[in-house]
Each structure stands twice: as structure tokens, then as C-alpha cells.
Design an enzyme around this catalytic site. Structure first.
Site, mmCIF file in Angstrom:
data_model
loop_
_atom_site.group_PDB
_atom_site.id
_atom_site.type_symbol
_atom_site.label_atom_id
_atom_site.label_comp_id
_atom_site.label_asym_id
_atom_site.label_seq_id
_atom_site.Cartn_x
_atom_site.Cartn_y
_atom_site.Cartn_z
ATOM 1 N N ASN A 146 2.368 1.633 -0.697
ATOM 2 C CA ASN A 146 1.925 0.752 0.575
ATOM 3 C C ASN A 146 2.641 1.074 1.513
ATOM 4 O O ASN A 146 2.153 0.926 2.794
ATOM 5 C CB ASN A 146 2.348 -0.643 0.077
ATOM 6 C CG ASN A 146 3.840 -0.844 -0.258
ATOM 7 O OD1 ASN A 146 4.132 0.042 -1.173
ATOM 8 N ND2 ASN A 146 4.678 -1.790 0.228
ATOM 9 N N CYS A 176 7.444 -7.520 2.934
ATOM 10 C CA CYS A 176 8.352 -8.701 2.082
ATOM 11 C C CYS A 176 9.951 -8.190 2.320
ATOM 12 O O CYS A 176 10.760 -8.784 1.950
ATOM 13 C CB CYS A 176 7.882 -8.744 0.665
ATOM 14 S SG CYS A 176 7.254 -7.210 0.297
ATOM 15 N N HIS A 226 -6.462 -9.936 0.131
ATOM 16 C CA HIS A 226 -6.016 -10.076 1.527
ATOM 17 C C HIS A 226 -5.715 -8.652 1.907
ATOM 18 O O HIS A 226 -5.365 -8.291 3.352
ATOM 19 C CB HIS A 226 -4.915 -11.155 1.763
ATOM 20 C CG HIS A 226 -3.711 -10.539 1.649
ATOM 21 N ND1 HIS A 226 -2.640 -10.024 2.202
ATOM 22 C CD2 HIS A 226 -3.007 -10.591 0.231
ATOM 23 C CE1 HIS A 226 -1.548 -9.800 1.414
ATOM 24 N NE2 HIS A 226 -1.628 -10.143 0.446
ATOM 25 N N GLN A 256 -3.023 -1.255 -3.017
ATOM 26 C CA GLN A 256 -3.195 -0.409 -1.717
ATOM 27 C C GLN A 256 -4.406 0.625 -1.778
ATOM 28 O O GLN A 256 -4.814 1.403 -0.780
ATOM 29 C CB GLN A 256 -1.880 0.161 -1.364
ATOM 30 C CG GLN A 256 -0.966 -0.726 -0.953
ATOM 31 C CD GLN A 256 -1.056 -1.471 0.451
ATOM 32 O OE1 GLN A 256 -2.133 -1.043 1.106
ATOM 33 N NE2 GLN A 256 -0.325 -2.491 0.693
ATOM 34 N N SER A 305 -4.797 -7.618 -4.640
ATOM 35 C CA SER A 305 -4.915 -8.761 -3.877
ATOM 36 C C SER A 305 -5.767 -8.779 -2.724
ATOM 37 O O SER A 305 -6.059 -7.898 -2.217
ATOM 38 C CB SER A 305 -3.630 -8.945 -3.067
ATOM 39 O OG SER A 305 -2.546 -9.631 -3.512
#
Ligand SMILES: Cc1ncc(COP(=O)(O)O)c(CNc2co[nH]c2=O)c1O
Length: 398
Positions: free
Chosen positions: A153, A328, A203, A181, A201
């Protein structure tokens, strides 16, 4: 002008995705598990969404895709499910992963170590990737799972998933990849790569936040992370977020089409390269991990003498959004673990700035960002108490 260059953190919902979701808030709102028409009315578009998800990763009809809240839940589901089924209730006690996984892998593995599980964190080389042979070298009788991310990522670097998948299949060891990713940036084919579990994911590819998926090859079913309902065939309890699931399906269709992947690897890549090349004209800047073998939208650049957080602040004053790495972990000022894994010195490990583009970025935005970034670097270096340009140290990339 506002320029969003943090798409690896999250992306804008594609307007077509939002349009597909809208009816499922106030018009088609039944519980999909209800037997009446209000619930059954959700099924056609949910089935269509699943079809899009299967096609997007080339999953076989007999396999499962479990709708989760996000890749974090998907990653937890696999690793804790393996722990329950293969370790607590089996004769295995070893997991292989890498040093540069997302915390939703490494933190789970760290927890399992407190429960007596042996975990091997494979190191990466100076380009931030590992060799498939390293996996083979560490597989042993007790190995319950190999979990290696498809794309990093922070650097965008790609891992040899097809080779690792073959090694795991030959050794009879279940193989999970965190493809969060990768989807929407490069082709993802679970059958061609012998993947048994895959996390994603929505999003990250212009779908809504709060919904993700876990691909489970037939025959690799695991004890669920969430109990208490028959949703997802009992593999994940809890009422499905219907609108988000439908949005994720449409986002997957849009992001993984041949045209979309071609656009990512031509136009988006061209704009990434333009931004990167402009920054590399500035002395003592380097691309962490090098320019080869990475996703087309990402660059992690170290700017010697400039704290990554300071760059973000300066850019934010001109409404340019980027990051120093995984959001995060953005709050803390710890050195970037990925850069540490590369062997960066402690000073360098604080100087990384990640730019991650998308199909919604334009040439004008990139030109504006270049002018702002050059000004920010000059300003921050001019006020730095520790930075003095030394021509001999000017390298273009690691
Ligand atoms: C490889 C990878 N796996 C899992 C996750 C977790 O996804 P979530 O559960 O939807 O949050 C992320 C999010 N990575 C990042 C989040 O913010 N910046 C990032 O690079 C990720 O990049």
C-alpha cells in the site's frame, strides 16, 4: 484547486456506483433474509453484484465470496479461522507472512504469537519485495497458512503471487493474499495464481467505505469470525449492507474492465510518472523501492531533510492531499515501517511522502501539485536546522 493524491488510503465513490446504490436506502429497503417481497426485492441486484465480484477476480462458480465490512475484517477472518481450524483444532502451528504487510495482517499475527503460534515474517529486499523461493525455504510440516500481499500500500510494489501460489499448492499449504491495493490497478486472477483466500475493500476502487470481500476457494471454508446468523451461508453473521454490497459490485465491474485497467496503466501511470519525474529533478530525492514492478498509480518518495508530516501540512494548506504511508498509522510519528524494512536509516525513514493517483486525477491537477510541492520542499529545506545540500549525495532512486 483541490487535488486528491491519497487514493491508496481511500477513493472517491464513482458517481455510477452511487447511482446504483441510491434505490436501496429508501425504496428497496427490506432485509434480504426476510421472506416477504420487501426483502426479496433486494435479491436481483445483490446476485448481479456477486456476479460482478466473481468476474472481477475470476472466481469459479463453486467458490465463495463473503461480504465483509472491509479488508481488515477479511484478513482477520482468514488468519483467525486458520488458527481455530488448523492450529487450535489441528496439528499445525506456523504461519508465514512478510515484514511489510498491512497492520491488519501483522497485528493479527502478533496476537497469535501471544497465543503460542510461530510466525515467520519474511524480510524484503532493497526494492521492498521478496522472492517466492523465500516462502519455499520456510514452509514446513507445521505450516498452516502463507499470507503475502499482492501489492504494497505504501510503495505499490508487486509481489510474485503466481509463483508463491504454485509453491503453496505443491506443498499443500493454504495461500492467502491481501489484494486490497491490487484490484482495479492490475489484473487479479485467483484461479491463474492458485490463490485459496483473497481480501479486498470496496473503497480502494471507487466503491463505498465499510464494505469488503473475502474470496474462499471451494474446500477451504473456515470457522467464521462472526457467529449468530445464516447470512452469507453462515460464513459471516449479520445483516448485509445491501446498498454497499451492490455498490461494491458495480465498482468492481467498472474498475476491473479491460478498458479501466488499460487506462490505469497508461494515463494514470503517465500522470504518476510526470509527478514523480518532476520531484526527482530536485536534489536528494529518491523513489523508495525503485520504479519497476509496482502499481501504476503509486510512488513513495523520500525527500532528504524534509519530514513527511511537514510536507503533508504544507500541501494541505494548498488543498493537496497525500500521505506519509498507511492512514491507519498516520497519527503517530513513528518511522515508516516499510522504509525501515528496506533498511532505510532512521532519518530517511521519516522523510517518505506517498502520492497515489486515480482515474479522476487530471493533467491540470498534476501540474498544480508539482508547483506546490517544489515550493514546499524549497521552503521546508530553507528553514531546516539540519539540512544542507551536498551534491555528492544526489541519487535519483534506491
Ligand atoms: C494492503 C492493505 N490491506 C488492508 C487494508 C485495510 O483496509 P480497510 O480495512 O478497508 O481499512 C489496507 C488499507 N490501507 C490504507 C489505509 O489508509 N492508507 C492505507 O494505505 C491496505 O492498504
Amino acid at each position: 484547486m483541490e487535488v486528491y493524491l491519497d487514493n491508496n488510503a481511500t477513493t472517491k465513490v464513482d458517481p455510477e456506483v452511487f447511482k446504483a446504490m441510491e434505490p436501496f436506502f429508501c425504496h428497496i429497503y427490506g432485509n434480504p433474509n426476510s421472506l416477504h417481497k420487501f426483502g426479496a426485492g433486494t435479491h436481483p441486484k445483490m446476485v448481479e453484484a456477486l456476479d460482478y465480484l466473481y468476474a472481477g477476480i475470476n472466481a469459479a462458480d463453486q467458490d465463495d465470496i463473503i461480504i465483509t465490512a472491509n479488508a481488515t475484517e477479511s484478513n482477520n477472518t482468514v488468519i483467525k479461522g486458520i488458527w481455530v481450524d488448523k492450529i487450535l483444532n489441528g496439528n499445525k502451528n506456523h504461519i508465514i507472512t512478510s515484514e511489510v504487510e498491512h497492520p491488519s495482517i501483522t497485528a493479527v499475527c502478533k496476537f497469535l504469537e501471544t497465543q503460542g503460534v510461530s510466525v515467520t515474517y519474511l524480510p524484503v529486499n532493497e526494492e521492498g519485495v521478496l522472492e517466492a523461493q523465500q516462502v519455499a525455504d520456510y514452509i514446513k510440516e507445521e505450516t498452516a497458512l502463507v499470507s503475502i500481499m499482492w501489492a504494497n500500500n505504501e510503495t505499490g510494489k508487486l509481489f510474485p503471487i503466481k509463483e508463491i501460489g504454485q509453491i503453496c499448492r505443491d506443498a499443500g499449504v493454504p495461500f492467502h493474499t491481501d489484494a486490497t491495493q491490487a484490484i482495479g490497478k492490475i489484473p487479479v486472477d485467483v484461479q491463474a495464481c492458485n490463490v485459496n483466500y483473497l481480501s479486498f475493500s470496496a473503497h480502494k476502487f471507487h466503491g463505498p467505505k465499510g464494505v469488503g470481500g473475502l474470496y474462499v476457494e471451494k474446500g477451504f471454508e473456515l470457522t467464521p469470525l462472526l457467529h449468530g446468523g445464516e447470512q452469507m451461508g453462515g460464513h459471516r453473521a449479520g445483516t448485509v449492507d445491501v446498498a454497499s454490497m451492490i455498490g461494491m459490485g458495480v465498482a468492481m465491474k467498472l474498475a476491473t474492465s479491460p478498458e479501466a485497467l488499460a487506462y490505469e496503466n497508461t494515463e494514470v501511470k503517465r500522470l504518476r510518472d510526470k509527478l514523480e519525474s518532476a520531484i526527482l529533478e530536485i536534489p536528494e530525492t529518491i523513489v523508495i523501492g525503485g520504479k519497476e514492478n509496482r502499481t501504476p498509480n503509486t510512488t513513495l518518495i523520500s525527500i532528504r531533510g524534509v519530514e513527511g508530516e511537514s510536507m503533508l501540512w504544507d500541501m494541505n494548506q494548498k488543498t493537496i492531499g497525500a500521505s506519509t504511508g498507511s492512514a491507519c498509522a498516520s497519527e503517530d510519528l513513528e518511522a515508516n515501517p516499510v522504509m525501515n524494512a528496506f533498511g532505510s536509516d532512521s532519518e530517511l525513514a521519516h522523510t517518505g511522502v506517498r502520492f497515489s493517483l486515480s482515474r479522476f486525477n487530471t493533467e491540470e491537477e498534476i501540474d498544480y501539485a508539482i508547483s506546490v510541492i517544489k515550493g514546499a520542499i524549497a521552503r521546508l529545506r530553507s528553514i531546516s536546522s539540519s539540512y544542507a545540500y551536498t551534491p555528492k549525495n544526489h541519487v535519483s532512486e534506491l
